[in-house]
Scaffold this motif. Structure first.
Motif, mmCIF file in Angstrom:
data_model
loop_
_atom_site.group_PDB
_atom_site.id
_atom_site.type_symbol
_atom_site.label_atom_id
_atom_site.label_comp_id
_atom_site.label_asym_id
_atom_site.label_seq_id
_atom_site.Cartn_x
_atom_site.Cartn_y
_atom_site.Cartn_z
ATOM 1 N N ASN A 250 1.787 10.575 0.029
ATOM 2 C CA ASN A 250 2.209 11.013 1.353
ATOM 3 C C ASN A 250 2.087 9.879 2.374
ATOM 4 O O ASN A 250 1.168 9.888 3.191
ATOM 5 N N PRO A 251 3.013 8.928 2.360
ATOM 6 C CA PRO A 251 2.894 7.819 3.319
ATOM 7 C C PRO A 251 3.027 8.254 4.782
ATOM 8 O O PRO A 251 2.502 7.597 5.659
ATOM 9 N N LEU A 252 3.696 9.378 5.050
ATOM 10 C CA LEU A 252 3.820 9.839 6.431
ATOM 11 C C LEU A 252 2.444 10.146 7.016
ATOM 12 O O LEU A 252 2.179 9.824 8.176
ATOM 13 N N HIS A 253 1.561 10.748 6.239
ATOM 14 C CA HIS A 253 0.202 11.013 6.724
ATOM 15 C C HIS A 253 -0.447 9.714 7.188
ATOM 16 O O HIS A 253 -1.013 9.646 8.273
ATOM 17 N N HIS B 193 4.563 3.230 -8.578
ATOM 18 C CA HIS B 193 5.102 3.460 -7.236
ATOM 19 C C HIS B 193 5.662 4.863 -7.097
ATOM 20 O O HIS B 193 6.458 5.311 -7.916
ATOM 21 N N PHE B 194 5.249 5.538 -6.023
ATOM 22 C CA PHE B 194 5.846 6.817 -5.662
ATOM 23 C C PHE B 194 7.017 6.607 -4.711
ATOM 24 O O PHE B 194 7.904 7.443 -4.627
ATOM 25 N N HIS B 195 6.990 5.517 -3.947
ATOM 26 C CA HIS B 195 8.012 5.244 -2.939
ATOM 27 C C HIS B 195 8.354 3.762 -2.966
ATOM 28 O O HIS B 195 7.498 2.930 -3.208
ATOM 29 N N GLU B 196 9.613 3.463 -2.699
ATOM 30 C CA GLU B 196 10.041 2.100 -2.430
ATOM 31 C C GLU B 196 10.929 2.180 -1.207
ATOM 32 O O GLU B 196 11.484 3.234 -0.895
ATOM 33 N N MET B 197 11.037 1.094 -0.432
ATOM 34 C CA MET B 197 11.681 1.136 0.869
ATOM 35 C C MET B 197 13.170 1.468 0.759
ATOM 36 O O MET B 197 13.958 0.711 0.233
ATOM 37 N N VAL C 146 0.826 -1.216 0.000
ATOM 38 C CA VAL C 146 0.000 0.000 0.000
ATOM 39 C C VAL C 146 0.860 1.264 0.000
ATOM 40 O O VAL C 146 0.639 2.172 -0.799
ATOM 41 N N LEU C 147 1.834 1.355 0.910
ATOM 42 C CA LEU C 147 2.574 2.603 1.121
ATOM 43 C C LEU C 147 3.256 3.132 -0.137
ATOM 44 O O LEU C 147 3.340 4.347 -0.342
ATOM 45 N N SER D 140 4.273 -4.536 4.026
ATOM 46 C CA SER D 140 5.015 -5.139 2.924
ATOM 47 C C SER D 140 5.166 -4.048 1.877
ATOM 48 O O SER D 140 4.195 -3.408 1.489
ATOM 49 N N MET D 141 6.419 -3.826 1.454
ATOM 50 C CA MET D 141 6.710 -2.727 0.534
ATOM 51 C C MET D 141 7.926 -3.093 -0.303
ATOM 52 O O MET D 141 8.868 -3.685 0.208
#
Length: 174
Positions: free
Chosen positions: A93-96, A129-133, A87-88, A115-116
């Motif tokens: 804005n994953p921080l929100h 994807h906007f973000h990856e770990m 999901v993230l 899971s990311m």
């Protein structure tokens, strides 16, 4: 919900990679030591998939799915377990969302399971994807006030990371 996300439809559910990823996620959660304990209810972020049913079976309770825009809206309720499986990386804005998760996690053994995908060079990243770990995403967990028992496992092949975060710290301690 944000217009920029994967549709959970027949095509998505029939992709061969999803059942394998779901099995690995369930095995990871089962290894956490929290399954089998008394859990009132849980939250599975995103739309309901077969994974939601597998999570319910593992923890022996009902899991609701989020129905709000996870980038900007508030989560409702309180939960012993929150799952953010794949999901993230789709959020602006994953921080929100992590701040919202911290607010709704409840109980002495509350857990967030994530899971990311692992961070890859830009040319190899999914266009969805906007973000990856990576380090900045790991920092978002700290900034979101999520701490405690942390367990991380990178499945083989190393395309994603599974995280377990312990109890959220109280807002007054931040």
């Amino acid at each position: 919900m944000s217009g920029y996300r994967n549709a959970v439809d027949g095509d998505y559910l029939n992709e061969a990679a999803h059942p394998l990823r779901w099995q690995k996620s369930i095995a990871f959660m089962a290894d956490s030591g929290i399954s089998g304990r008394s859990i009132d209810k849980g939250l599975d972020l995103g739309e309901r998939t077969p994974l939601t049913g597998m999570i319910e079976e593992l923890f022996g309770c009902c899991f609701v799915n989020s129905t709000v825009d996870l980038d900007v809206e508030s989560l409702q309720g309180s939960y012993s377990v929150v799952c953010a499986m794949e999901v993230l990386e789709h959020l602006y804005n994953p921080l929100h969302l992590l701040l919202e998760v911290r607010r709704v996690l409840s109980g002495p053994e509350a857990r967030l399971f994530v899971s990311m995908p692992l961070s890859r060079p830009a040319m190899l990243r999914s266009p969805d994807h906007f973000h990856e770990m990576g380090e900045s995403e790991a920092r978002a967990f700290r900034e979101g006030g999520l701490q405690g028992a942390e367990k991380c496992r990178v499945p083989h092949p190393p395309s994603s990371v599974l995280l377990e975060r312990g109890e959220a710290i109280s807002p007054s301690a931040v």
